[in-house]
Design a protein around this motif. Sequence first.
Motif, PDB file in Angstrom:
ATOM      1  N   UNK A 135     -29.048 -58.626 -39.643  1.00 49.93           N
ATOM      2  CA  UNK A 135     -30.183 -59.561 -39.654  1.00 49.93           C
ATOM      3  C   UNK A 135     -31.282 -59.097 -38.696  1.00 49.93           C
ATOM      4  N   UNK A 136     -30.887 -58.607 -37.545  1.00 52.25           N
ATOM      5  CA  UNK A 136     -31.853 -58.114 -36.557  1.00 52.25           C
ATOM      6  C   UNK A 136     -32.641 -56.923 -37.107  1.00 52.25           C
ATOM      7  N   UNK A 137     -31.955 -56.010 -37.786  1.00 51.43           N
ATOM      8  CA  UNK A 137     -32.624 -54.849 -38.369  1.00 51.43           C
ATOM      9  C   UNK A 137     -33.685 -55.281 -39.377  1.00 51.43           C
ATOM     10  N   UNK A 138     -33.333 -56.207 -40.256  1.00 51.84           N
ATOM     11  CA  UNK A 138     -34.276 -56.678 -41.274  1.00 51.84           C
ATOM     12  C   UNK A 138     -35.420 -57.458 -40.626  1.00 51.84           C
ATOM     13  N   UNK A 139     -35.095 -58.291 -39.666  1.00 51.82           N
ATOM     14  CA  UNK A 139     -36.119 -59.083 -38.979  1.00 51.82           C
ATOM     15  C   UNK A 139     -37.138 -58.188 -38.286  1.00 51.82           C
ATOM     16  N   UNK A 140     -36.664 -57.186 -37.582  1.00 48.08           N
ATOM     17  CA  UNK A 140     -37.575 -56.279 -36.876  1.00 48.08           C
ATOM     18  C   UNK A 140     -38.375 -55.431 -37.859  1.00 48.08           C
ATOM     19  N   UNK A 141     -37.729 -54.944 -38.923  1.00 49.34           N
ATOM     20  CA  UNK A 141     -38.452 -54.133 -39.913  1.00 49.34           C
ATOM     21  C   UNK A 141     -39.551 -54.947 -40.579  1.00 49.34           C
ATOM     22  N   UNK A 142     -39.295 -56.240 -40.822  1.00 52.08           N
ATOM     23  CA  UNK A 142     -40.283 -57.066 -41.521  1.00 52.08           C
ATOM     24  C   UNK A 142     -41.541 -57.317 -40.687  1.00 52.08           C
ATOM     25  N   UNK A 143     -41.489 -57.008 -39.410  1.00 47.89           N
ATOM     26  CA  UNK A 143     -42.681 -57.149 -38.559  1.00 47.89           C
ATOM     27  C   UNK A 143     -43.732 -56.080 -38.870  1.00 47.89           C
ATOM     28  N   UNK A 144     -43.289 -54.937 -39.398  1.00 42.12           N
ATOM     29  CA  UNK A 144     -44.234 -53.850 -39.687  1.00 42.12           C
ATOM     30  C   UNK A 144     -44.180 -53.363 -41.129  1.00 42.12           C
TER      31      UNK A 144
END
Length: 69
Positions: free
Chosen positions: A22-31
């Motif tokens: 979830x953290x990986x997807x959340x951070x990727x969705x920022x950029x």
Amino acid sequence: MTAVKIIKVLGTSTESWEDAAHEAVSEASKTVDNISGVEIRDHTAKVEDGSITEYKATVEVAFPVRDGS
């Protein structure tokens, strides 16, 4: 026809592999815009004194390639 780009993102968590993903997807969705899917490629963990202290999930994130025009 839509072309799709895939990038690898490493997420980390002290709670679980699911939280790390979830953290990986959340951070990727920022950029990255318009994420259309993910594939969990790998689960690893950091161990200290016989216990897991950090969960890691390598996630492939897919998103459409934007038209350059």
